[in-house]
Design an enzyme around this catalytic site. Structure first.
Site, PDB file in Angstrom:
ATOM      1  N   GLU A   4      -5.844   3.079  -0.631  1.00  0.00           N
ATOM      2  CA  GLU A   4      -6.513   1.313  -1.513  1.00  0.00           C
ATOM      3  C   GLU A   4      -6.682   0.977  -0.479  1.00  0.00           C
ATOM      4  O   GLU A   4      -7.051   0.069  -0.039  1.00  0.00           O
ATOM      5  CB  GLU A   4      -6.151   0.679  -3.373  1.00  0.00           C
ATOM      6  CG  GLU A   4      -6.607   2.347  -3.685  1.00  0.00           C
ATOM      7  CD  GLU A   4      -5.306   2.608  -4.234  1.00  0.00           C
ATOM      8  OE1 GLU A   4      -5.276   3.328  -5.976  1.00  0.00           O
ATOM      9  OE2 GLU A   4      -4.629   3.610  -3.218  1.00  0.00           O
ATOM     10  N   CYS A  24      -1.510  -2.011  -5.856  1.00  0.00           N
ATOM     11  CA  CYS A  24      -3.174  -1.432  -5.294  1.00  0.00           C
ATOM     12  C   CYS A  24      -3.942  -2.970  -5.767  1.00  0.00           C
ATOM     13  O   CYS A  24      -5.037  -3.122  -5.211  1.00  0.00           O
ATOM     14  CB  CYS A  24      -3.014   0.062  -5.084  1.00  0.00           C
ATOM     15  SG  CYS A  24      -2.401   0.534  -3.640  1.00  0.00           S
TER      16      CYS A  24
END
Length: 148
Positions: A56, A87
Site C-alpha cells: 500500500e 497502511c
C-alpha cells in the site's frame, strides 16, 4: 473497455505475484483514479530492509509521484490483503476515499480483524472486503508453505 472491480483486483494480484517471485510476502496494491491505474506497489520489506516497504505504501507513493501531489482525493486503492494500521493510516492521510481488499489479515488487519482504524477517518470512506479473497489467500498460503 470498461474496467471492473475484479479486473482492478487482478492487477493488484499481479503485483502480489511480483512480491512472491522476489521472496517477499505476496501482497499487492494499485491506486485508481477516474478508471485509470496511477500507482502500483508490492511488498519490498526484505528487498529494501524497510519496515515501511508495504504494498500500500509503495502504491501510494507511486500514485503521488504520478499526480505530483500527496493528496489522492477521489482515488481508490485495491489491496490483496486487509491493510495493517500503518497502511490504513497512510491511506487516510493520503485522502483515498475507497478501499477494496481481498483476504482478511488476522494478525495485523486494521479494518475488522484487530482494529477498526478506518472508522476514525475525518472524511467519508467506503471500505469493501472479500474481493477475490480466495485468490489472495491461495497465493499467501502457497508462499508460507514454500518457506516453511
Amino acid at each position: 473497455m470498461v474496467k471492473t472491480l475484479e479486473s482492478f483486483m487482478q492487477e493488484a494480484l499481479l503485483e502480489a505475484q511480483k512480491a512472491f517471485d522476489q521472496n517477499e510476502v505476496p501482497v499487492g496494491a494499485i491506486v485508481v483514479k477516474d478508471g485509470t491505474i496511477i500507482g502500483r506497489g508490492h511488498n519490498t520489506k526484505e528487498q529494501n530492509q524497510s519496515v515501511t516497504g508495504h504494498a500500500e505504501i509503495n502504491a501510494i507513493q507511486d500514485a503521488a509521484l504520478h499526480l505530483k501531489s500527496w493528496r489522492l482525493d477521489d482515488c481508490a486503492i485495491y489491496v490483496t490483503l486487509e491493510p495493517c494500521a500503518m497502511c490504513a493510516g497512510a491511506i487516510m492521510q493520503s485522502h483515498i476515499k475507497t478501499v477494496y481488499y481481498g483476504a482478511k489479515e488476522p494478525k495485523y488487519g486494521a479494518h475488522v480483524s484487530t482494529a477498526h482504524v478506518f472508522d476514525s477517518a475525518s472524511y467519508p470512506m467506503d471500505v469493501f472486503s472479500g474481493l477475490q479473497e480466495k485468490e489472495a489467500e491461495r497465493l499467501l498460503k502457497t508462499f508460507f508453505q514454500t518457506i516453511r
